[in-house]
Design an enzyme around this catalytic site. Structure first.
Site, mmCIF file in Angstrom:
data_model
loop_
_atom_site.group_PDB
_atom_site.id
_atom_site.type_symbol
_atom_site.label_atom_id
_atom_site.label_comp_id
_atom_site.label_asym_id
_atom_site.label_seq_id
_atom_site.Cartn_x
_atom_site.Cartn_y
_atom_site.Cartn_z
ATOM 1 N N GLY A 184 35.471 -55.690 14.725
ATOM 2 C CA GLY A 184 36.003 -56.414 13.504
ATOM 3 C C GLY A 184 36.408 -57.650 13.593
ATOM 4 O O GLY A 184 35.821 -58.706 13.109
ATOM 5 N N ARG A 185 37.656 -57.638 14.016
ATOM 6 C CA ARG A 185 38.525 -59.244 14.273
ATOM 7 C C ARG A 185 37.387 -60.204 14.752
ATOM 8 O O ARG A 185 37.528 -61.208 14.706
ATOM 9 C CB ARG A 185 39.539 -58.890 15.207
ATOM 10 C CG ARG A 185 40.631 -59.921 15.163
ATOM 11 C CD ARG A 185 41.752 -59.866 16.263
ATOM 12 N NE ARG A 185 42.041 -58.469 16.172
ATOM 13 C CZ ARG A 185 43.316 -57.959 15.492
ATOM 14 N NH1 ARG A 185 43.914 -58.775 14.786
ATOM 15 N NH2 ARG A 185 43.625 -56.823 15.463
ATOM 16 N N CYS A 189 60.350 -62.711 -1.418
ATOM 17 C CA CYS A 189 62.173 -62.578 -1.338
ATOM 18 C C CYS A 189 62.456 -61.783 -0.184
ATOM 19 O O CYS A 189 63.006 -60.565 -0.414
ATOM 20 C CB CYS A 189 62.433 -62.144 -2.839
ATOM 21 S SG CYS A 189 61.871 -63.197 -3.841
HETATM 22 N N1 LLP Z 1 36.443 -49.084 14.854
HETATM 23 C C1 LLP Z 1 37.737 -48.238 14.578
HETATM 24 C C2 LLP Z 1 37.544 -46.813 14.654
HETATM 25 C C3 LLP Z 1 39.057 -48.808 14.237
HETATM 26 O O1 LLP Z 1 39.835 -47.974 13.842
HETATM 27 C C4 LLP Z 1 39.135 -50.377 14.250
HETATM 28 C C5 LLP Z 1 40.371 -50.915 13.865
HETATM 29 C C6 LLP Z 1 37.865 -51.062 14.751
HETATM 30 C C7 LLP Z 1 36.694 -50.467 15.043
HETATM 31 C C8 LLP Z 1 37.961 -52.506 14.648
HETATM 32 O O2 LLP Z 1 39.010 -53.041 15.389
HETATM 33 P P1 LLP Z 1 38.830 -54.629 15.607
HETATM 34 O O3 LLP Z 1 37.900 -54.844 16.477
HETATM 35 O O4 LLP Z 1 39.194 -55.319 14.217
HETATM 36 O O5 LLP Z 1 40.216 -54.844 16.604
HETATM 37 N N2 LLP Z 1 45.563 -54.338 11.043
HETATM 38 C C9 LLP Z 1 45.675 -54.621 12.471
HETATM 39 C C10 LLP Z 1 44.447 -54.132 13.160
HETATM 40 C C11 LLP Z 1 44.208 -52.527 12.865
HETATM 41 C C12 LLP Z 1 42.832 -52.072 13.197
HETATM 42 C C13 LLP Z 1 42.488 -50.602 12.912
HETATM 43 N N3 LLP Z 1 41.265 -50.180 13.456
HETATM 44 C C14 LLP Z 1 45.906 -55.872 12.867
HETATM 45 O O6 LLP Z 1 46.062 -56.991 11.876
HETATM 46 O O7 LLP Z 1 45.927 -56.451 14.021
#
Ligand code: LLP
Length: 462
Positions: free
Chosen positions: A320-321, A389
């Protein structure tokens, strides 16, 4: 005072100390390794350009706070994944960020889409994303969400609880069995913060491999003629910069595939290793080395399968990221500057934790750069804070900004493409910022600013 190449002193000894170089290179200069800016971003005399468009011009046209997304960077990142992992399904995790254009780019680049709610699912499909390339996640999918997924004909549903297996079996049509993956807890700890570590026991996701729940879930799915078990899934955590945890997951899951073969006589054809691939947020920080990941994970998978006499399953990854994070830049205007008794400089901007909750939630660290005017003076170590705030509304606790930073200045924060707008809130009724896509020197609005009218329309009680 910090000079332009001053080094942070707080980084742990094991990771390279990030250099607080705040801006991308000038035209003709090489892009430094571990740059948090989009690859095509350039520093000019008094600005930063992304996708060939000046951020200052965009801030004037669309007002601030503003999010900018580099379409070319998103597409290049999709292509890098397809190149590094041929024969692997690359499934973009929509939770990082989703809108119609994003779904379209990802679709055109040949990726799948991971969704984790009925909202993400319906939005993607109504924007034209092919349902058969969608993978549905969630530890607590509602019956309505499961019904929608079956009705729309999604490619895979990743089952995550016993209750869901029975529910899903009741929903699927006998003539069209629903393909599912079983989400397994492999017992591998990885990820940037405890809140996102999902590969370990004692958290809410998946079926434990250690307790035998994973094998029980497999048996139950196999016992349902309206479900077709396509394979196993795991997701370890987020912002993982090393390949080793993924190798450990392969080492844990392949023996499970072999045990399933021995017990049930079926060889599962798919293995989804989830996402979590790290990107640098500040110069010099490590990101996941994609070619290394690709080589070592596919080799380890082949090796483990040979050892257990299994055919190599088709691999899937769910970044994702790493697809969208570095393509985004947040642009804020400075509203106030304060100097404390101990000499710290607080630079307050017109956004904050409502558009980027990550520093408050995960202690996430960013870099920031002044744009909009030439700043040749010395840099100071400033704290960029938001306008909410709460004293904890800090965006960049250690930003190298010109010592004469003042109200009216513009500040750009890179790596704003993932988990900012998707996690943005309505706190203090600020209104979520707009998002503008840039490519080949042109800009177009993807998401408009949320206005007070939007809030008023929901406020139906009077
Ligand atoms: N697949 C599953 C099943 C997931 O739960 C996630 C992310 C991804 C793929 C993608 O992960 P990535 O490649 O984006 O790390 N809000 C947090 C990140 C939460 C990720 C949740 N699951 C942050 O801003 O660091």
């Amino acid at each position: 005072m910090l000079t332009k190449r001053a080094v942070a002193t707080t980084a742990p000894a094991t990771t390279p100390a990030p250099v607080l170089a705040p801006a991308p290179p000038r035209a003709g200069q090489p892009v430094p390794a571990g740059s948090p800016w989009p690859a095509g971003a350039l520093r000019t005399a008094d600005d930063i350009t992304v996708g060939g468009v000046g951020l200052t011009e965009l801030a004037v046209q669309y007002a601030t706070p503003l999010y900018v997304l580099d379409e070319g960077e998103v597409r290049d990142r999709c292509r890098a994944y397809r190149r590094a992992l041929p024969g692997t399904d690359v499934v973009y995790a929509a939770k990082a960020f989703l809108c119609g254009a994003m779904a379209e780019w990802v679709e055109q680049e040949g990726l799948g889409l991971d969704v984790c709610s009925g909202g993400e699912l319906e939005h993607a499909v109504t924007c034209g994303f092919p349902p058969e390339r969608i993978v549905v996640h969630g530890n607590a999918k509602s019956p309505e969400e499961l019904a929608a997924a079956v009705r729309l004909g999604v490619g895979r549903i990743v089952v995550d609880s016993f209750a869901e297996i029975a529910r899903l079996a009741a929903l699927a049509a006998p003539e069209r069995p629903q393909a599912v993956l079983v989400r397994v807890v492999p017992g591998v700890s990885a990820g940037h913060h405890a809140a996102v570590r999902t590969g370990v026991e004692e958290q809410k996701f998946g079926f434990s491999a250690a307790t035998g729940d994973a094998e029980d879930a497999v048996a139950r799915v196999l016992g349902q003629p309206r479900l077709r078990l396509a394979g196993l899934h795991c997701h370890l955590g987020s912002q993982i910069a090393e390949t080793a945890p993924y190798l450990a997951a392969v080492d844990r899951l392949v023996p499970l595939l072999a045990a399933i073969r021995d017990r049930h006589g079926v060889e599962l054809p798919e293995l989804d290793l989830g996402g979590g691939h790290a990107v640098p947020y500040r110069f010099g920080e490590p990101g996941l080395d994609l070619p290394e990941f690709a080589t070592r994970v596919t080799a380890r998978l082949a090796e483990q399968c040979a050892r257990h006499g299994l055919r190599v399953p088709r691999l899937a990854v769910e970044p994702g990221r790493a697809i969208v994070g570095p393509a985004g830049v947040a642009v804020y205007r400075v509203l106030a500057v304060k100097h404390t008794m101990s000499g710290r400089t607080f630079v307050a901007v017109d956004g904050g934790m409502s558009d980027n909750p990550r520093p408050a939630l995960y202690d996430a660290r960013y870099t920031a750069a002044l744009i909009g005017r030439a700043a040749e003076g010395p840099l100071t170590d400033a704290v960029v804070v938001g306008r909410h705030c709460e004293a904890g509304d800090v965006l960049v606790p250690q930003a190298a900004l010109p010592a004469d930073v003042r109200p009216g200045d513009l500040i750009a924060v890179p790596v704003a493409g993932a988990y900012h707008l998707s996690m943005a809130s309505g706190y203090n009724l600020l209104g979520r910022p707009p998002l503008v896509a840039v490519v080949d020197g042109a800009a177009r609005l993807l998401l408009r600013r949320e206005t007070l009218d939007d809030f008023r329309r929901r406020d139906v009680g009077r």
